[in-house]
Scaffold this active site. Structure first.
Site, short mmCIF file in Angstrom:
data_model
loop_
_atom_site.label_atom_id
_atom_site.label_comp_id
_atom_site.label_asym_id
_atom_site.label_seq_id
_atom_site.Cartn_x
_atom_site.Cartn_y
_atom_site.Cartn_z
N LYS A 1 -5.83 -40.27 27.02
CA LYS A 1 -7.02 -39.45 26.81
C LYS A 1 -7.10 -38.98 25.36
O LYS A 1 -6.08 -38.71 24.72
CB LYS A 1 -6.99 -38.21 27.72
CG LYS A 1 -7.08 -38.52 29.21
CD LYS A 1 -7.08 -37.24 30.02
CE LYS A 1 -7.06 -37.53 31.52
NZ LYS A 1 -8.34 -38.12 31.98
N SER B 1 -3.73 -34.76 39.10
CA SER B 1 -2.60 -33.93 39.51
C SER B 1 -2.16 -34.18 40.94
O SER B 1 -1.07 -33.78 41.33
CB SER B 1 -2.98 -32.45 39.34
OG SER B 1 -3.49 -32.20 38.05
#
Length: 335
Positions: free
Chosen positions: A116, A275
């Site tokens: 990212k 997550s």
């Protein structure tokens, strides 16, 4: 997709790509800075991300997690400094991952490695390209450096993925050069509700545009493009195809095999899991279960088998999105 429809799709896509490249050349002629860098053809970029369809890309923070992801059957990993849940809890400024960690992950596995960068941060993206990642996510999970302008992705040889909450957002990102779109959802919450909402909003507008096209009402498509500040050619192509012209993954809050199957049922081409895997207490089993459910989402018996592989008691602690303050919503970044 029928063979004839596939040829029509490629013809329309080729026409669109030429128009976008003409727009890039026009910007260069008008004096906008366009570095003389090597770029991959759009079809090469689109071809790469198309190979990821039907798969799962997992967020990881170290080589050990990346190995678990590969062994579970993931089609790729996304390297971060912190998982989205930890980014949310830590606060402060979230930046791209440590280059050394990215290189360690790349040397540890054989599947594609993504990373990212911050929205608008061209030089984080350039660093990632020089490192050699396979895909760059211009992500709202990290702290944006420019809330009003995204990176000009046509200048890169590495394909980009961007998040979107609606069809206009998705088409604007594609116009900027994104080779892949994903729902934004609300990262780091373990709550898939926002991702469901976003993909339904995108699907609703696509269905509407496709109806206009089938009825020959191109004027309505033109009005839609003007009202939503998107290129008419992209809106028309989307209307004709009845889907986004690029691969569309689901992301944001996916935490269980059933979540993944739901997003595939709603029309996603694959899923990103942030997550949900490595903030759980059963990451190996959960990773395998999510891959299984994503692959066989249309077989309830197999999805049941995948769901049995995980324990709700081991799931990540979720966050009620309704309790988040407006400034805490990552999905609001970079529209």
């Amino acid at each position: 997709m029928k063979l004839v429809d596939a040829y029509v799709f490629l013809e329309e896509l080729g026409s669109l790509l030429y128009k976008l490249l003409e727009q890039r050349d026009k910007l260069r002629e008008e004096g906008y800075p366009v570095p003389g860098r090597e770029v991959a053809t759009p079809l090469v970029k689109y071809g790469f991300v198309s190979m990821l369809k039907g798969g799962v890309i997992m967020d990881v923070t170290n080589p050990e997690q990346a190995i678990i992801a590969e062994e579970a059957g993931a089609v790729g990993v996304m390297v971060l400094d912190k998982l989205p849940y930890d980014v949310r809890m830590a606060g402060g400024v979230a930046r791209t991952a440590d280059v050394k960690v990215i290189e360690e992950v790349m040397s540890s596995i054989t599947i594609p490695v993504s990373a990212k960068c911050r929205i608008g941060h061209e030089f984080e993206a350039r660093v990632l390209e020089e490192v050699g990642v396979d895909l760059i996510d211009e992500s709202e999970v990290l702290t944006p450096v420019d809330e009003k302008a995204h990176i000009n992705k046509w200048l890169f040889k590495t394909p980009f993925v961007n998040g979107a909450r609606s069809l206009p957002e998705a088409l604007r990102r594609i116009y900027e050069g994104a080779s892949m779109i994903r729902t934004k959802g609300e990262p780091g919450t373990g709550n898939v509700a926002e991702a469901v909402k976003h993909i339904k909003i995108v699907n609703r507008d696509i269905y509407m545009l496709n109806g206009y096209y089938r009825n020959g009402d191109v004027e309505a498509i033109w009005v839609y493009s003007k009202e939503n500040r998107v290129p008419y050619e992209l809106a028309l192509l989307t209307a004709r195809l009845g889907r986004l012209p690029v691969v569309n993954f689901a992301a944001g809050g996916i935490a269980t095999p059933a979540d993944a199957a739901l997003m595939m049922w709603l029309g996603a081409d694959g899923v990103f899991v942030g997550s949900g895997i490595f903030k759980s207490n059963d990451p190996e089993a959960r990773a395998r279960g999510i891959v299984l459910a994503t692959t066989y989402w249309d077989d309830p018996e197999t999805v049941l088998e995948a769901q049995k592989m995980v324990s709700e008691k081991a799931s990540m602690l979720g966050i009620d999105i309704r309790r988040l303050k407006p400034e805490e919503l990552m999905q609001e970044r970079g529209v």
